[in-house]
Design an enzyme around this catalytic site. Structure first.
Site, PDB file in Angstrom:
ATOM      1  N   HIS A  49      -0.232 -10.702  23.804  1.00 17.02           N
ATOM      2  CA  HIS A  49       0.152 -11.998  24.489  1.00 17.02           C
ATOM      3  C   HIS A  49       1.393 -11.842  25.410  1.00 17.02           C
ATOM      4  CE1 HIS A  49       3.336 -13.142  21.692  1.00 17.02           C
ATOM      5  NE2 HIS A  49       3.611 -14.292  22.375  1.00 17.02           N
ATOM      6  N   LEU A  59      11.120 -15.645  17.949  1.00 15.38           N
ATOM      7  CA  LEU A  59       9.711 -15.727  18.549  1.00 15.38           C
ATOM      8  C   LEU A  59       9.072 -14.574  18.045  1.00 15.38           C
ATOM      9  CD1 LEU A  59      10.115 -17.271  21.982  1.00 15.38           C
ATOM     10  CD2 LEU A  59       9.378 -18.609  19.871  1.00 15.38           C
ATOM     11  N   SER A  60       7.479 -14.330  17.939  1.00 11.86           N
ATOM     12  CA  SER A  60       6.863 -13.191  17.586  1.00 11.86           C
ATOM     13  C   SER A  60       7.238 -12.208  18.713  1.00 11.86           C
ATOM     14  CB  SER A  60       5.396 -13.081  17.407  1.00 11.86           C
ATOM     15  OG  SER A  60       4.944 -13.928  18.701  1.00 11.86           O
ATOM     16  N   GLU A  61       7.354 -12.544  19.950  1.00 12.86           N
ATOM     17  CA  GLU A  61       7.664 -11.501  20.808  1.00 12.86           C
ATOM     18  C   GLU A  61       8.506 -12.281  21.742  1.00 12.86           C
ATOM     19  OE1 GLU A  61       4.313  -9.192  19.093  1.00 12.86           O
ATOM     20  OE2 GLU A  61       4.347 -11.021  20.198  1.00 12.86           O
ATOM     21  N   THR A  62       9.314 -11.386  22.673  1.00 11.61           N
ATOM     22  CA  THR A  62      10.295 -11.739  23.675  1.00 11.61           C
ATOM     23  C   THR A  62      10.365 -10.651  24.674  1.00 11.61           C
ATOM     24  OG1 THR A  62      11.767 -13.362  22.597  1.00 11.61           O
ATOM     25  CG2 THR A  62      12.437 -12.553  24.697  1.00 11.61           C
TER      26      THR A  62
END
Length: 292
Positions: A79, A47-50
């Protein structure tokens, strides 16, 4: 022997429904996880961020998170921060209240809340964005700009935790139609220690949003990020600096992610002190456990 597991959530941020906005991976109790473990897990989620919840280090904070892309840790990202506040409330990690304070590598960030459950709106004050000094004639930048229908603000590198190249295009249609040169963008971001490049353009009167935004992070193995809070906060700061904010009374709405089938909405506000607030809604998609 049973291996230990951790509660894991996935939420869509800046979304009015599941499947919209930007997905976020969430490990609720990452106590005992070191940096390498967090980074390899974030790479695995792709994912783009975790984010990883940890005990706060100061009584002034409601909770603490660390934020990772598949390639690196970020001091701040929009986000993940909006999603973190929603998760902290909905899982009972913090008491339901009108205000929270998030601790992350960028510092302590105030949060304002309205409503409950899927209708809850999160408003978070982003770290103050600043324009970074760059050499405008650098070859990597010129290679990117040669492919873009630019207008308005000159291309510039802004930082509010992560660094983003911001480029205004002729209008929202130019943003929607763009086929980016990802190799050139990757070369530019690697040469300037930036996370990515964002383009934005204004919409015609009567639209349900004021700006169309797209953000590209190919060097992080994210060709296009669905909806990016830090980018939108940087754009608001850059426009406010030259008294060119769209909308009314220093408030406007940005649309991002439509080209990926995840059209999200980011609410932007610049307050009387020049601070940028980003906000939106969050949808729960996955609630389970992970063994790592």
């Amino acid at each position: 022997m049973q291996r230990p597991s951790h509660r894991y959530l996935q939420v869509d941020v800046f979304a009015d429904r599941p499947g919209a906005g930007n997905p976020l991976g969430v490990v609720l109790d990452a106590t005992g996880w070191d940096t390498a473990r967090m980074q390899t897990f974030a790479a695995w989620t792709n994912l783009s961020e975790t984010i990883f919840f940890l005990p706060p280090t100061t009584p002034a904070a409601s909770y603490r998170i660390r934020i990772f892309t598949p390639r690196q840790e970020l001091p701040f990202a929009g986000h993940p921060s909006v999603g973190a506040a929603w998760v902290a409330l909905e899982t009972g990690l913090v008491a339901d209240t009108a205000k929270l304070v998030q601790e992350c590598a960028a510092g302590l960030l105030p949060i304002q809340l309205e409503g409950h459950g899927p209708a809850r709106s999160i408003q978070l004050r982003a770290p103050r964005a600043r324009q970074r000094d760059t050499a405008p004639s650098d070859q990597p930048l010129q290679a990117v700009l040669a492919t873009l229908p630019t207008a308005g603000l000159a291309a510039a590198l802004w930082n509010n935790g992560p660094s983003w190249w911001l480029v205004e295009l002729q209008d929202a249609d130019a943003v929607r139609r763009l086929t980016p040169d990802l190799a050139a963008i990757a070369a530019l971001t690697q040469a300037t220690d930036a996370v990515g490049l964002a383009v934005f353009g204004r919409t015609p009167a009567g639209s349900d949003h004021d700006l169309a935004v797209r953000a590209f992070c190919p060097a992080d193995n994210i060709p296009e990020d669905p909806v990016t809070g830090s980018v939108n906060a940087c754009i608001a700061a850059a426009l406010h600096a030259v008294d060119a904010l769209p909308g009314r009374e220093n408030r406007y709405t940005a649309s991002q992610g439509r080209e990926l089938g995840r059209d999200g909405r980011v609410a932007l506000q610049v307050d009387a002190d020049g601070e940028v607030w980003i906000g939106g809604h969050v949808q729960l998609v996955i609630d389970g456990r992970v063994t790592w």
